[in-house]
Write an enzyme that holds these catalytic residues in place. Structure first.
Site, PDB file in Angstrom:
ATOM      1  N   ASP A  21      12.670  -0.326   4.299  1.00 51.27           N
ATOM      2  CA  ASP A  21      12.802  -1.747   4.631  1.00 51.27           C
ATOM      3  C   ASP A  21      12.935  -1.935   6.141  1.00 51.27           C
ATOM      4  O   ASP A  21      13.496  -1.079   6.830  1.00 51.27           O
ATOM      5  CB  ASP A  21      14.038  -2.322   3.913  1.00 51.27           C
ATOM      6  CG  ASP A  21      14.040  -3.840   3.917  1.00 51.27           C
ATOM      7  OD1 ASP A  21      12.989  -4.441   4.204  1.00 51.27           O
ATOM      8  OD2 ASP A  21      15.098  -4.428   3.629  1.00 51.27           O
ATOM      9  N   GLY A  22      12.410  -3.057   6.622  1.00 53.19           N
ATOM     10  CA  GLY A  22      12.608  -3.419   8.029  1.00 53.19           C
ATOM     11  C   GLY A  22      11.351  -3.380   8.878  1.00 53.19           C
ATOM     12  O   GLY A  22      11.436  -3.559  10.096  1.00 53.19           O
ATOM     13  N   ASN A  23      10.201  -3.180   8.246  1.00 59.48           N
ATOM     14  CA  ASN A  23       8.952  -3.139   9.028  1.00 59.48           C
ATOM     15  C   ASN A  23       8.702  -4.453   9.762  1.00 59.48           C
ATOM     16  O   ASN A  23       8.324  -4.463  10.936  1.00 59.48           O
ATOM     17  CB  ASN A  23       7.746  -2.892   8.105  1.00 59.48           C
ATOM     18  CG  ASN A  23       7.754  -1.514   7.484  1.00 59.48           C
ATOM     19  OD1 ASN A  23       8.548  -0.670   7.875  1.00 59.48           O
ATOM     20  ND2 ASN A  23       6.880  -1.284   6.523  1.00 59.48           N
ATOM     21  N   ARG A  25      10.846  -6.892  10.625  1.00 60.46           N
ATOM     22  CA  ARG A  25      11.804  -7.155  11.717  1.00 60.46           C
ATOM     23  C   ARG A  25      11.513  -6.271  12.921  1.00 60.46           C
ATOM     24  O   ARG A  25      11.616  -6.680  14.064  1.00 60.46           O
ATOM     25  CB  ARG A  25      13.237  -6.940  11.203  1.00 60.46           C
ATOM     26  CG  ARG A  25      13.804  -8.170  10.526  1.00 60.46           C
ATOM     27  CD  ARG A  25      14.995  -7.830   9.700  1.00 60.46           C
ATOM     28  NE  ARG A  25      14.601  -7.135   8.477  1.00 60.46           N
ATOM     29  CZ  ARG A  25      15.450  -6.446   7.716  1.00 60.46           C
ATOM     30  NH1 ARG A  25      16.708  -6.343   8.065  1.00 60.46           N
ATOM     31  NH2 ARG A  25      15.026  -5.864   6.619  1.00 60.46           N
ATOM     32  N   HIS A  38       4.192  -2.480   9.521  1.00 61.09           N
ATOM     33  CA  HIS A  38       3.768  -1.655   8.376  1.00 61.09           C
ATOM     34  C   HIS A  38       2.978  -0.438   8.871  1.00 61.09           C
ATOM     35  O   HIS A  38       3.146   0.673   8.376  1.00 61.09           O
ATOM     36  CB  HIS A  38       2.922  -2.467   7.403  1.00 61.09           C
ATOM     37  CG  HIS A  38       3.679  -3.607   6.776  1.00 61.09           C
ATOM     38  ND1 HIS A  38       4.945  -3.455   6.265  1.00 61.09           N
ATOM     39  CD2 HIS A  38       3.366  -4.913   6.585  1.00 61.09           C
ATOM     40  CE1 HIS A  38       5.372  -4.626   5.786  1.00 61.09           C
ATOM     41  NE2 HIS A  38       4.441  -5.524   5.975  1.00 61.09           N
ATOM     42  N   GLU A  68       7.278  -8.041  -6.755  1.00 61.24           N
ATOM     43  CA  GLU A  68       7.569  -9.286  -6.018  1.00 61.24           C
ATOM     44  C   GLU A  68       6.771  -9.377  -4.703  1.00 61.24           C
ATOM     45  O   GLU A  68       6.594 -10.462  -4.161  1.00 61.24           O
ATOM     46  CB  GLU A  68       9.073  -9.386  -5.689  1.00 61.24           C
ATOM     47  CG  GLU A  68       9.964  -9.724  -6.878  1.00 61.24           C
ATOM     48  CD  GLU A  68      10.410  -8.507  -7.674  1.00 61.24           C
ATOM     49  OE1 GLU A  68      10.230  -7.364  -7.183  1.00 61.24           O
ATOM     50  OE2 GLU A  68      10.921  -8.687  -8.801  1.00 61.24           O
ATOM     51  N   ARG A  72       3.911 -12.242  -0.890  1.00 59.40           N
ATOM     52  CA  ARG A  72       3.738 -12.287   0.570  1.00 59.40           C
ATOM     53  C   ARG A  72       2.381 -12.909   0.924  1.00 59.40           C
ATOM     54  O   ARG A  72       1.501 -12.973   0.071  1.00 59.40           O
ATOM     55  CB  ARG A  72       3.827 -10.865   1.136  1.00 59.40           C
ATOM     56  CG  ARG A  72       5.222 -10.326   0.949  1.00 59.40           C
ATOM     57  CD  ARG A  72       5.435  -9.036   1.681  1.00 59.40           C
ATOM     58  NE  ARG A  72       6.835  -8.679   1.555  1.00 59.40           N
ATOM     59  CZ  ARG A  72       7.481  -7.855   2.353  1.00 59.40           C
ATOM     60  NH1 ARG A  72       6.845  -7.262   3.342  1.00 59.40           N
ATOM     61  NH2 ARG A  72       8.755  -7.597   2.174  1.00 59.40           N
ATOM     62  N   LEU A 132       6.943  19.861  -3.550  1.00 57.18           N
ATOM     63  CA  LEU A 132       7.537  18.510  -3.634  1.00 57.18           C
ATOM     64  C   LEU A 132       6.679  17.576  -4.489  1.00 57.18           C
ATOM     65  O   LEU A 132       5.460  17.546  -4.353  1.00 57.18           O
ATOM     66  CB  LEU A 132       7.646  17.940  -2.208  1.00 57.18           C
ATOM     67  CG  LEU A 132       8.066  16.475  -2.105  1.00 57.18           C
ATOM     68  CD1 LEU A 132       9.546  16.298  -2.459  1.00 57.18           C
ATOM     69  CD2 LEU A 132       7.802  15.938  -0.702  1.00 57.18           C
ATOM     70  N   SER A 196      17.167  -4.462  -4.928  1.00 51.68           N
ATOM     71  CA  SER A 196      15.834  -5.072  -5.011  1.00 51.68           C
ATOM     72  C   SER A 196      14.997  -4.579  -6.198  1.00 51.68           C
ATOM     73  O   SER A 196      13.826  -4.236  -6.030  1.00 51.68           O
ATOM     74  CB  SER A 196      15.068  -4.860  -3.696  1.00 51.68           C
ATOM     75  OG  SER A 196      15.779  -5.417  -2.623  1.00 51.68           O
ATOM     76  N   GLU A 207      24.236   8.066  -5.759  1.00 56.51           N
ATOM     77  CA  GLU A 207      24.978   7.758  -4.532  1.00 56.51           C
ATOM     78  C   GLU A 207      24.089   6.882  -3.651  1.00 56.51           C
ATOM     79  O   GLU A 207      22.917   7.202  -3.419  1.00 56.51           O
ATOM     80  CB  GLU A 207      25.326   9.050  -3.776  1.00 56.51           C
ATOM     81  CG  GLU A 207      26.289   9.952  -4.506  1.00 56.51           C
ATOM     82  CD  GLU A 207      27.678   9.336  -4.682  1.00 56.51           C
ATOM     83  OE1 GLU A 207      28.103   8.549  -3.809  1.00 56.51           O
ATOM     84  OE2 GLU A 207      28.324   9.644  -5.702  1.00 56.51           O
TER      85      GLU A 207
END
Ligand code: FPP
Length: 253
Positions: A21-23, A25, A38, A68, A72, A132, A196, A207
């Site tokens: 989150d925060g791209n 801003r 982004h 959601e 946008r 991974l 979210s 955690e």
């Protein structure tokens, strides 16, 4: 001492989930358009995947596009989709080189054919990789996944499949994450304290780690810091601290 050096490699979480989150801003602070954020967020995805692979984390789930997020502006949605396609295309050789397997959760059938084709290509190409597991949550929401599970259970009942009493384990077997352990650690960037609609069933005992760092600024050391913080916590699963220590003592005898 770096955070990487502080990690106890004998007690790694098997599964880490990340709400990136925060791209927007980040871009705005630089006087730029959200899409610029982004684009730079892709670097943080690369850093995080590399850090997880290097540390020996077995599962990494990234919340890349929620159900959601369709709300946008169309231009931003289109930009996110093309970034996804170009990143997958460009990074597939790196995934192969590092033995990383790509998987998805979410309603991927609801993505465009263009995105679907690239996803299927990378998923098929990396299917045999044993390192991974990188799980992208795409067109995903936790409530959607739970409703889908209920629909599948209903369909099994209607088809006359022998029914056992529904337990947590049986229910979890109807989720898209059925073969994936629940995350032990969930990281959210950008200083927001929300879930979210992410992995609602799976995070019952996870955690939670919140950092003010905006996603495009998130580096390997930030990821390692979250692991170190996780390793300093006591996970009680409803028990008391004393019960846990008694158990540890009995194991050591
Ligand atoms: C949140 O920032 C970020 C997203 C909704 C999408 C994350 C996507 C990427 C990093 C790009 C491509 C992904 C992959 C897996 C290659 P925000 O827009 O909500 O930021 P804001 O809260 O500051 O507005």
């Amino acid at each position: 001492m770096t955070y990487k050096e502080k990690i106890d490699t004998g007690r790694l979480p098997a599964h880490i989930a990340v709400i990136m989150d925060g791209n927007g801003r980040w871009a705005k602070r630089k006087g730029n358009q959200r899409i610029f954020g982004h684009k730079n967020g892709v670097n943080a995805v690369r850093e995080t995947v590399e850090a997880a692979a290097e540390t020996g984390i077995r599962y990494l789930t990234l919340y890349a596009f929620s159900t959601e997020n369709w709300k946008r502006p169309q231009r931003e949605v289109d930009a996110l989709m093309s970034l996804l396609v170009s990143s997958l295309h460009d990074e597939t050789p790196t995934l192969m080189k590092n033995n990383i397997r790509l998987m998805t959760i979410g309603h991927t059938g609801g993505l465009s054919d263009h995105v679907g084709r690239q996803l299927n290509m990378t998923i098929a190409k990396t299917a045999g990789n044993t390192g991974l597991k990188l799980i992208l949550a795409l067109n995903y929401s936790g409530r959607w996944e739970i409703l889908r599970a209920i629909d599948l259970i209903k369909a099994d009942m209607e088809a006359g499949k022998p029914q056992e009493a529904l337990t947590e384990d049986i229910f979890a077997g109807y989720l898209q994450t059925r073969d994936i352990p629940d995350p032990e650690l969930l990281i959210r960037t950008s200083g927001e304290f929300r879930i979210s609609n992410f992995l609602l069933w799976q995070i019952a005992y996870t955690e939670l780690y919140f950092t003010p760092v905006l996603w495009p600024d998130f580096k390997k050391e930030d990821f390692y810091q979250a692991i170190v913080d996780f390793q300093q916590r006591e996970r009680r699963f409803g028990k008391t601290s004393e019960q846990l220590h008694q158990y540890e003592q009995s194991q050591n005898q």
